[in-house]
Write an enzyme that holds these catalytic residues in place. Sequence first.
Site, mmCIF file in Angstrom:
data_model
loop_
_atom_site.group_PDB
_atom_site.id
_atom_site.type_symbol
_atom_site.label_atom_id
_atom_site.label_comp_id
_atom_site.label_asym_id
_atom_site.label_seq_id
_atom_site.Cartn_x
_atom_site.Cartn_y
_atom_site.Cartn_z
ATOM 1 N N ASP A 479 40.543 14.479 28.392
ATOM 2 C CA ASP A 479 39.822 13.217 28.167
ATOM 3 C C ASP A 479 40.779 12.239 27.495
ATOM 4 O O ASP A 479 41.906 12.601 27.115
ATOM 5 C CB ASP A 479 38.607 13.504 27.283
ATOM 6 C CG ASP A 479 37.569 12.386 27.310
ATOM 7 O OD1 ASP A 479 37.745 11.408 28.074
ATOM 8 O OD2 ASP A 479 36.571 12.494 26.566
ATOM 9 N N ASP A 554 32.003 7.501 30.702
ATOM 10 C CA ASP A 554 30.900 7.429 29.737
ATOM 11 C C ASP A 554 29.793 6.526 30.246
ATOM 12 O O ASP A 554 29.655 5.357 29.844
ATOM 13 C CB ASP A 554 31.434 6.928 28.393
ATOM 14 C CG ASP A 554 32.444 7.898 27.791
ATOM 15 O OD1 ASP A 554 32.458 9.063 28.227
ATOM 16 O OD2 ASP A 554 33.205 7.489 26.900
#
Length: 871
Positions: A479, A554
């Site tokens: 990430d 996200d």
Amino acid sequence: MFIRVCVCALRRQRALKPGQSPYRALLETLELTNTKLTLQLINDNNKVRLLLELYRLQGNMTRVKINELKPLKPRFEVPDVLINDPPTEPLSLLSQDENGVVLSLGADSQWLIVSAKPFRLDIMEGREVLLSLNSRGLLAFEHLRIRKDTAEWVLNVVCPGWLFSPTGPSSISLDFSLPGVEHVYGIPEHADSLKLKTTDGGDPYRLFNLDVFQYELFNPMALYGAIPVMLSHSAQRTMGIFWLNAAETWVDISSNTAGKVRHTHTHTHLVNMEGYNYVQGSSETPQTDVRWISESGIIDVFIMLGPTPTDVFSQYASLTGTQAFPPLSALAYHQCRWNYNDQEDVAAVDQGFDEHDIPYDFIWLDIEHTDGKRYFTWDPHKFPQPKDMLQGLMDKRRKMVTIVDPHIKVDSSYKIHNEIRSKGFYVKNKDGGDYEGWCWPGNSGYPDFTNPEMRAWWASMFAYDQYAGSMENMYTWNDMNEPSVFNGPEVTMHKDALHGNWENRDLHNLYGLYVQMATAEGLIERSGGVERPFVLTRAFFAGSQRYGAVWTGDNTAEWEHLKISIPMCLSLGLVGVSFCGADVGGFFKSPSTELLVRWYQTGAYQPFFRAHAHLDTPRREPWLFGPENTALIREAVRQRYALLPYWYQLFYHAHHSGQPVMRPLWVEYPQDTATFSMDDQFLLGRDLLVHPVTEEGGRGVTAYLPGKGEVWFDVHTFQKHNGAQNLYIPVTISSVATCLARVRRSSSCMEHDPYTLFVALSPKRFAQGELYIDDGHTFNFDKQKQFIHRRLSFANKALSSRNLAPGSQFITPSWIEKIVILGASKPSKATLKTPDGKENLLEFEFDASMSVLTLRKPGVNAGVDWTVVLQ
């Protein structure tokens, strides 16, 4: 301040309007070899010369490179994205005069025309222009210069780009015109419709990897990844443009019929340059114009001439590689949140899936599992015995993913930091010191993954004796690898940060690809090259498909985010990244129960199937919303597991040919204009059409069934419907495509289970399918040809299974348990024939109302030849 540089580059380039190009081809400099044509271009305004290189590539592609003839220093050219130096084919000169040259591109009457003044390129097929370069005169190449007086520089170039680059602004631009084209796709990542919109009067599509908080929908803003590939499609042809540049890039699109220039030829075989003319009027054909702008680097563009969608996918795969073939378990269901608190929490969630009879394969740990955000470590209080935890999962044939981010806590007691610093592997700042920024651990260094020595060292850290507590059933999540720098410009790295001799501005969009590359290599190395890795990345570039999966970042627990997940994944699939998905339920905020159920029902039919949630959201394991909703989620997940053999076969094809797993309808129905803008339904492979319910309170969906003369079957009811129609389908909260089969608690537990074959008969299309089987997790399918690949076909009232890979060797205990034939007529008998000459009568049932024939217990091994004859 660094944002201003980018804006200035874009502003300068966009200030250049279509018109007469200042660039002229110097035909006297032309050189033609067996592999390429070179030709100098000159800007008549400033007399700076460029070098044009043209290549005819194998597979119906053309490569165009433009660089400064004599730059002050080398300009960045993207490494490591192409899988090899693309093989060329000879160009042949057909004609030449003072106006330009005509070159043959080989078969199908294709040729390339280089016009001299002004410079432009046209790719022709017969009398049709397929594509033109610089036809609008927007080629612009800011050459490197020695810094002059500040006031004079600002006056000359409008913006003070020189303040941040010692050789001044270096942006590039080139326009492409696509006659006859109204639909273009690709250039992910954007939260937008599948068909790209025009940018006239608005912002261009931006390609610049960024950590974006709660991104906006239907916006050309930059997101986490960037793949500079665009596809054009019309009923006549599909083509692609691959702009190989890793700097910040913008794409402008304009498309309309009125006032567009249509190219018409009045010449015969050997083109007379004066034979070109331009026609305007009511007989115009549609045209799309595209302009690419990059902040630095060179122009290196691959034109993929198709002509079919399948051809373009193969052409792009020949350049950048195909989707990594994942372990079978990675195609199953993943359970994640930020964060599962400790080992006891992991055990409780794992047990919860068993108690509620919901299968899953992977449980994930986010950043809180580490010792103070030090990656490759475990929190000694919350996860004191990670191997015990992993062994508990392994006993149930389940797996774990842990997060390993590329920002490293600056801490002299942290082994990873000390080794990177001592080896000089950190990205440097403009003054030569280690570049540092703020991220989850606090003050952090950023490893220079562009350095192959750094990547090799990083890979070695995944060895079992280096990554304490790791085991073979633990995989990795990268990430924040845009990279994310909380106190950096736009939450990313400063553009003058140094990767060896190159500034971050030159290669920014490559960083995430390199992180995933090194991580995947580490997982392969730790197994001695035997086991296939699984690595999820947020940031990506062209070629990232070779290293694992991506997700859409996200997102938010809103209906519009559920809807946008479909075109976002479709766009990724069109440019090579088949293994993609969105956070089920939405990362930010809390979904309503209805939204959560619908998201499971949608996510079960997207390639990467993972639920994920933010730290501050309430827990949302599937059994926390009441028995009725638990049952609905269970059914959605079980349907995913029932279709795993089909998913696995699709990924095998994606790995071998570059064909997308999840694809728009127009890929399979390229002449059906009704499909060209559809992005609320999709195909999995060729044969499974999915239209999720994505409206709150939805009581029905209208699905378009393509294919005149074809038939479609509802996989739940077996109801038959004709193609080429819009079909209204009433739905309830439980409505979702389904397939019946045996399901266990994880995919590995289903390894040797029997198969049910569904055969859908159509009067127009020959009924055929495939079955692919291997061990599900090693590279033996490739290195030792240990797999089964069979063709299943129905013709003349006989269903047969034949070997597609005679040179392969693999034995499976799995057998064919049931065969369901949709659209069948009732036979008097059904006979199974095997190569040993044996014939067995099969029991069958026939539903006359639905024309469904069910053959029970053929009992034949899935890996051998057989035929079922209906009489």
